[in-house]
Enzyme design. Structure first.
Site, mmCIF file in Angstrom:
data_model
loop_
_atom_site.group_PDB
_atom_site.id
_atom_site.type_symbol
_atom_site.label_atom_id
_atom_site.label_comp_id
_atom_site.label_asym_id
_atom_site.label_seq_id
_atom_site.Cartn_x
_atom_site.Cartn_y
_atom_site.Cartn_z
ATOM 1 N N LYS A 1 0.845 -1.205 0.000
ATOM 2 C CA LYS A 1 0.000 0.000 0.000
ATOM 3 C C LYS A 1 0.875 1.248 0.000
ATOM 4 O O LYS A 1 0.443 2.315 -0.467
ATOM 5 C CB LYS A 1 -0.970 -0.023 1.179
ATOM 6 C CG LYS A 1 -0.341 0.077 2.558
ATOM 7 C CD LYS A 1 -0.306 1.491 3.067
ATOM 8 C CE LYS A 1 0.436 1.586 4.388
ATOM 9 N NZ LYS A 1 0.513 2.979 4.890
ATOM 10 N N ASP B 1 -6.377 0.301 3.991
ATOM 11 C CA ASP B 1 -5.432 1.350 4.391
ATOM 12 C C ASP B 1 -5.302 2.424 3.316
ATOM 13 O O ASP B 1 -4.478 3.339 3.440
ATOM 14 C CB ASP B 1 -4.058 0.712 4.650
ATOM 15 C CG ASP B 1 -3.206 1.497 5.637
ATOM 16 O OD1 ASP B 1 -3.600 2.615 5.994
ATOM 17 O OD2 ASP B 1 -2.146 1.004 6.032
ATOM 18 N N ASN C 1 4.275 8.633 2.128
ATOM 19 C CA ASN C 1 4.441 8.082 0.785
ATOM 20 C C ASN C 1 3.703 8.938 -0.249
ATOM 21 O O ASN C 1 4.232 9.216 -1.327
ATOM 22 C CB ASN C 1 3.936 6.636 0.748
ATOM 23 C CG ASN C 1 4.837 5.708 1.536
ATOM 24 O OD1 ASN C 1 5.902 5.326 1.095
ATOM 25 N ND2 ASN C 1 4.410 5.358 2.751
#
Length: 335
Positions: free
Chosen positions: A202, A254, A266
């Protein structure tokens, strides 16, 4: 200014001694959270590390305030000696080094080890629990914490759902019992392979989401969610896990926290990259993209989005060129 939200407790639990290794954003939160639940907490950090020094001097960081009853130390032996649970929250690529320190200096007999990071070791392509097993820990000792949650949201009382996973059901149930609260609803993980791969992956999708934001293409995030989870499911299946884990809390569960939140490192890394700016905070997806690309190649799994991120970072390919490459791929069925 760090806030001091108090978690309301309306039930009793077993109180244990918990040591958290790592003073960063997530590690300091785990110490704060475990203390809120009534556990005896020790937080370990490296001497000279700026995050450790700040906590020692002020008991605060930019997210939270630690009460004086939480011990903060640079003595690893002291920190681990009496602990029942050792939680590790360091950059994934430093995990092997931490385990080496634990093996050489500490007795981990009978203790639980919880990995709080979401990554894959780039040098070996191994999941973090696989690395832990190399160091003599028994499978029942190891647990994985995964799922959505930002420190900035938790410390002001905004709840979320997460999960614990592991090789032994009894360990998973034990961790859920120790850490459940009105702030975090925990689920029992049943697929440690899928949980670790999904959680790490993710972060890669978070980078893509940031790139889309930086290019003014946020409307493509829906397609990213659909196609990204599909390729992650293929990799999980190839590694022997349950592909449905990609659609659970560890991965797609998530996505809001990673693909849309302003708190996501990120996503912020990807947005800055697309705008030609530097981003200095830790973004695990940078390393994970490389590790996942290696795994995909090794197991013959088609992962175009992940490979595109890896190519963009390693070969310095422009985000627009990467996007054009993805859209020029041959047409195929959706499901």
């Amino acid at each position: 200014m760090p806030l001091n939200y108090t978690i309301p407790m309306d039930y009793t639990r077993q109180k244990v001694k918990i040591t958290v290794i790592g003073c960063g954003r997530w590690g300091s939160f785990q110490a704060w959270y475990a203390d809120q639940l009534g556990h005896k907490v020790t937080l370990y950090g490296l001497p000279g590390d700026i995050t450790y020094e700040q906590l020692v001097m002020t008991r605060k960081n930019e997210y939270l305030t630690l009460p004086k009853r939480v011990e903060i130390t640079t003595d690893l032996v002291r920190a681990v000696k009496t602990a029942d649970v050792v939680m590790v929250s360091v950059p994934s690529q430093a995990f092997r080094s931490v385990l080496g320190e634990l093996r050489s200096k500490c007795d981990m007999t009978g203790k639980y080890l919880v990995t709080c990071m979401k990554g894959i070791e780039i040098s070996t392509g191994k999941r973090l629990t696989e690395v832990a097993l190399e160091f003599g820990l028994e499978d029942w000792q190891i647990a994985v914490l995964a799922g959505p949650g930002h420190v900035q949201e938790f410390v002001v009382g905004n709840p979320s759902c997460m999960l614990f996973d592991g090789y032994a059901r009894s360990t998973v149930e034990k961790m859920v019992e120790l850490f459940k609260s009105p702030l975090i609803r925990f689920y029992y993980g049943t697929d440690v392979i899928g949980t670790e791969i999904g959680a790490a992956a993710k972060n890669v999708m978070g980078i893509v989401a940031g790139v889309l934001d930086g290019m003014g293409l946020a409307t493509l995030k829906g397609a990213l969610m659909a196609r990204g989870s599909r390729e992650v499911a293929r990799l999980i299946k190839a590694l022997g896990g349950n592909p449905l884990s990609a659609y659970g809390l560890c991965h797609i569960g998530d996505y809001e926290t990673t693909l849309f939140s302003q708190h996501s490192h990120n996503r912020q890394w990807g947005e800055n990259y697309a705008k030609g700016k530097k981003y200095d905070k830790l973004a695990e997806g940078v390393h994970t993209a490389r590790a996942m690309s290696l795994l995909a190649d090794k197991h013959g799994v088609d992962m175009p989005i992940t490979n595109a991120v890896n190519t963009m970072i390693l070969d310095k390919v422009s985000p627009r060129e990467v996007m054009e490459g993805l859209f020029d791929r041959s047409l195929k069925d959706d499901i």
